[in-house]
Scaffold this motif. Structure first.
Motif, PDB file in Angstrom:
ATOM      1  N   PRO A 242      -7.764   4.569  -5.199  1.00  0.00           N
ATOM      2  CA  PRO A 242      -8.578   5.204  -4.159  1.00  0.00           C
ATOM      3  C   PRO A 242      -9.937   5.401  -4.827  1.00  0.00           C
ATOM      4  O   PRO A 242     -11.289   5.087  -4.580  1.00  0.00           O
ATOM      5  N   ASN A 243      -9.782   5.756  -6.324  1.00  0.00           N
ATOM      6  CA  ASN A 243     -11.126   6.593  -7.221  1.00  0.00           C
ATOM      7  C   ASN A 243     -11.579   5.108  -8.074  1.00  0.00           C
ATOM      8  O   ASN A 243     -12.667   5.112  -7.691  1.00  0.00           O
TER       9      ASN A 243
ATOM     10  N   THR B 211     -10.379  13.847  -0.728  1.00  0.00           N
ATOM     11  CA  THR B 211     -11.409  13.095  -1.217  1.00  0.00           C
ATOM     12  C   THR B 211     -12.783  12.925  -1.269  1.00  0.00           C
ATOM     13  O   THR B 211     -13.434  13.953  -0.047  1.00  0.00           O
TER      14      THR B 211
ATOM     15  N   GLU C 287      -2.725   5.541  -0.941  1.00  0.00           N
ATOM     16  CA  GLU C 287      -4.135   5.038  -0.778  1.00  0.00           C
ATOM     17  C   GLU C 287      -3.828   3.770  -2.583  1.00  0.00           C
ATOM     18  O   GLU C 287      -5.263   3.211  -2.190  1.00  0.00           O
ATOM     19  N   THR C 288      -3.294   3.586  -2.854  1.00  0.00           N
ATOM     20  CA  THR C 288      -2.957   2.498  -3.883  1.00  0.00           C
ATOM     21  C   THR C 288      -2.307   1.773  -3.776  1.00  0.00           C
ATOM     22  O   THR C 288      -1.511   1.640  -2.830  1.00  0.00           O
TER      23      THR C 288
ATOM     24  N   THR D  78       0.960  -1.164   0.016  1.00  0.00           N
ATOM     25  CA  THR D  78       0.078   0.086  -0.386  1.00  0.00           C
ATOM     26  C   THR D  78       1.100   0.867   0.300  1.00  0.00           C
ATOM     27  O   THR D  78       1.683   1.706   0.988  1.00  0.00           O
TER      28      THR D  78
END
Length: 176
Positions: A47-48, A135, A26-27, A22
């Motif tokens: 994350p998206n 985010t 947060e990818t 990780t």
């Protein structure tokens, strides 16, 4: 942002076998490792909600497929999405157009509720009062000065690069 983390097989303290890595953004990469690098089959989850499934060699993706969060698979050739003739969102192509009076302004339906005084910048909301991007779920993403690198999705702050170049050349007072 939290530091990077790794859960998985190791050999002499180095990533080896299968695991989950990780990034601070947060990818997450889930797949095979060798000599501390992505090597073999693995998937990079962003994350998206988008993902990149690839075959990796010594940390480099050799062949892969990028899938957007809405399920649209990117194609190098014969890309027919948003080509100038057909400007529908992918979800409209899959599910049909919304009824008259219910225009779809973004691909997500219903669209994100934008906080007052903020702007939707595609991966989160920009808050001009403190010049940050969060985010859609409210977590800090980056400052306004940071730009994302298209290759990695990681912050790429050009002003920081300029300061580093000036410091290295001994010209700290002069703008370049």
């Amino acid at each position: 942002m939290e530091p990077r983390s790794y859960k998985g097989d190791q050999k002499n303290g180095i990533m080896e076998g299968t695991g989950e890595y990780t990034f601070p953004t947060e990818t997450t990469y889930i797949g095979e490792m060798k000599d501390g690098m992505f090597h073999g089959k693995g998937v990079m989850h962003f994350p998206n909600g988008s993902k990149y499934e690839a075959t990796w060699e010594k940390g480099l993706a050799k062949q892969g497929t990028f899938t957007f969060a809405d399920g649209l698979v990117f194609q190098d050739n014969d890309w027919a999405y948003c080509d100038g003739y057909d400007r529908r969102f992918y979800s409209e192509r899959c599910n049909g157009l919304r009824p008259a009076g219910e225009s779809q302004l973004t691909d997500s339906h219903p669209p994100h509720v934008i906080p007052e005084g903020c702007y939707d910048c595609g991966d989160g909301f920009y808050y001009p009062s403190n010049r940050i991007v969060k985010t859609y779920t409210g977590y800090f993403l980056r400052t306004a000065a940071q730009r994302l690198s298209h290759a990695t999705g990681l912050p790429n702050d050009s002003s920081e690069r300029k300061r580093t170049r000036r410091a290295a050349s001994g010209n700290q007072d002069q703008e370049q």
